[in-house]
Design an enzyme around this catalytic site. Structure first.
Site, PDB file in Angstrom:
ATOM      1  CB  SER A 159       0.878  -1.125   6.806  1.00  0.00           C
ATOM      2  OG  SER A 159       1.245  -2.381   6.298  1.00  0.00           O
ATOM      3  CB  SER A 197       4.174  -3.303   7.705  1.00  0.00           C
ATOM      4  OG  SER A 197       3.852  -2.006   7.196  1.00  0.00           O
ATOM      5  CE  LYS A 211       5.354   1.019   8.587  1.00  0.00           C
ATOM      6  NZ  LYS A 211       4.224   0.700   7.675  1.00  0.00           N
TER       7      LYS A 211
HETATM    8  N1  GLN Z   1      -0.083  -6.594   5.085  1.00  0.00           N
HETATM    9  C1  GLN Z   1       0.058  -6.099   3.744  1.00  0.00           C
HETATM   10  C2  GLN Z   1       1.302  -6.670   3.125  1.00  0.00           C
HETATM   11  O1  GLN Z   1       1.868  -7.519   3.706  1.00  0.00           O
HETATM   12  C3  GLN Z   1       0.072  -4.602   3.760  1.00  0.00           C
HETATM   13  C4  GLN Z   1       1.388  -4.016   3.998  1.00  0.00           C
HETATM   14  C5  GLN Z   1       1.380  -2.531   3.982  1.00  0.00           C
HETATM   15  O2  GLN Z   1       0.329  -1.900   3.942  1.00  0.00           O
HETATM   16  N2  GLN Z   1       2.576  -1.976   3.977  1.00  0.00           N
HETATM   17  O3  GLN Z   1       1.710  -6.306   2.066  1.00  0.00           O
END
Ligand code: GLN
Length: 503
Positions: free
Chosen positions: A178, A154, A79
């Site tokens: 994410s 994400s 990532k």
């Molecule tokens: N979807 C969540 C957010 O928008 C989680 C993001 C993440 O885990 N990096 O913050």
């Protein structure tokens, strides 16, 4: 499709060790697969031009009789939130376009030492803010099950790469879901370790009290293999635990034998009724619970009255920490700079952040700065921290009664690209069931539970365990996975044609 790309990491590792496949062949097969499908999927922001060199180095060392680790020669997608010395690290943001790090993130360094072959950097929502990968500055990633749908976020790039057989293993990061939510919507496995269980050194920080790095794979065993490589104490990370961890791969192998389910107490949360979920998601979840019961597990209702406030608390704590972490992108220290002729340093900073950050990042920086401002700190940030403590207490009480908690990993299956992009609240609600684990620092795993009966798309079941009990998740996850794969007559991703097949 080349057969090599269909192998799990564990299967590929065995073939590499037996000399049936070389690391160069394995890497080339995945590079070919990327070349064939990534134009459609867009899982990768950067493909590693040094991958074959790294692979041939492994082959040379193996041929010289060197004792290599269990996954040496297996390709790995990374990532883009994790910094790398030999590839750009952008965290999905324009502000870091082309940025080259002077050091490797610890998890990347450990992967290299273990002989994993970095295939490239995967797409993500900008600075890991999002649940769909649509907030990437470099365009969305497409779900391999249906290219018009989101791959989650994400870490949609890592999940899509693994689901589309572009990589057997990937690294992700999970601040509010994410790793687990993308796993849910792509039919893959995602594990968020206990807070402090895996180093964040070199993970571009989103919210430091929530961020965790972890594995994204197609099987629980593969997640264990990768966790064994990246986990354990790191003196470079002041939040890193000094615990001795078991081999999670060994634990997963043991779990796959299934006895662990006999007498296992599985908690389901009273305050998360089926009505809160897409019918196909709720149904898949119930079916998994029945399989657990059939194998001797006991399903017990537990109350977690504060879970429902998790999303609200998270969207104060996360922006507060993010606004502080992102202050370093100031046009001087990292990345891009927009010149303002005759302007002050503040003018340059403002112009750079205006051009370099996308809307979601700006929204959260403004929200976080507001929540931390003198007059509002107690009302917002202070209250959110109190809710966080109540959620932690909910977990402590629940884990006094059950061994693991199970929830659907997300409320719906993969939604259409564009469907929620203009509705931040709907986007945020995706992480309803994943966020509490980050707020409490406990580990969570999402494994495929099947395809939703209403739309045929993948669904995941999440297991949560007390902090430091990551092994329990590997044991239980592998046991349920084995039972489910048996009931399907083969793995989910193998069963449903991915890309070009008629689903
Ligand atoms: N979807 C969540 C957010 O928008 C989680 C993001 C993440 O885990 N990096 O913050």
């Amino acid at each position: 499709m080349n057969d090599i790309t269909r192998l799990t990491a564990a299967e590929l590792a065995d073939k590499l060790a037996a000399g049936e496949v070389s690391a160069v062949e394995a890497t080339q097969a995945h590079l070919d697969r990327i070349a064939a499908v990534d134009g459609d999927v867009h899982a990768f922001l950067h493909v590693n031009e040094h991958a074959l060199d790294a692979a041939s180095d492994i082959d040379r060392r193996r041929a010289a009789g060197e004792q290599l680790g269990p996954v040496a020669g297996v390709p790995l997608a990374i990532k883009d939130v994790l910094v790398t010395t030999d590839m750009p690290s952008t965290s999905g943001s324009r502000i870091l376009e082309g940025y080259m790090s002077p050091f490797d993130a610890t998890v990347v360094a450990r992967s290299r030492v273990a002989g994993l072959v970095p295939l490239g950097k995967t797409n993500m929502d900008e600075f890991a803010m999002g649940s769909s990968t649509e907030h990437s500055a470099y365009g969305p990633t497409h779900n391999p099950w249906d290219l018009e749908r989101i791959p989650g976020g994400s870490g949609g790039g890592s999940a899509a790469a693994v689901a589309a057989f572009e990589a057997p293993l990937a690294l992700g990061s999970d601040t509010g879901g994410s790793i687990r939510q993308p796993a849910h919507v792509t039919g893959t496995v995602g594990m968020k370790p206990t807070y402090g269980g895996v180093s964040r050194y070199g993970a571009i920080a989103l919210a430091s009290s929530l961020d965790q790095v972890g594995p994204v794979t197609r099987t629980v065993l593969d997640a264990g293999l990768l966790h064994d490589v990246i986990g354990g104490h790191d003196p470079h990370d002041s939040t890193s635990l000094t615990d001795d961890w078991p081999s999670f791969a060994d634990v997963a192998r043991e779990g796959a034998r299934g006895e662990v389910l006999k007498g296992l107490k599985v908690g389901v949360i009273t305050e998360l009724p089926d009505s809160g979920f897409q019918p196909g998601v709720a149904e898949s979840f119930r079916a998994s619970l029945e399989i657990l019961q059939a194998h001797g597990a006991e399903i017990i209702e537990v109350s977690a009255p504060h879970f429902e406030y998790g999303v609200a608390a998270y969207y104060l704590i996360l922006p507060a920490e993010a606004s502080s972490n992102l202050a370093k992108f100031d046009s001087v220290r990292f990345g891009m700079r927009v010149d303002v002729p005759g302007g002050t340093v503040e003018d340059v900073m403002a112009a750079t952040r205006d051009a370099g950050f996308g809307d979601e990042v700006k929204r959260r920086v403004i929200l976080g700065t507001y929540a931390l401002s003198a007059g509002y700190y107690d009302a917002y940030y202070g209250s959110a921290q109190k809710v966080r403590t109540l959620i932690q207490q909910d977990f402590t009480t629940a884990f006094g009664q059950v061994d693991v908690i199970a929830t659907p990993s997300a409320p719906t299956t993969a939604f259409k690209i564009g469907e929620k992009i203009d509705d931040p609240l709907q986007m945020y609600l995706n992480d309803l069931t994943t966020i509490p684990a980050n707020l409490a620092g406990v580990p969570g795993i999402s494994i495929p539970s099947g395809l939703a009966s209403d739309d045929g798309l993948p669904v995941g079941i999440q297991f949560l365990a007390p902090a430091r009990e990551d092994a329990r998740l590997y044991r239980v996850g592998a046991a349920l996975e084995a039972a489910l794969v048996d009931s399907w007559g083969g793995p989910l991703l193998g069963r449903a044609p991915v890309l070009g097949g008629a689903r």
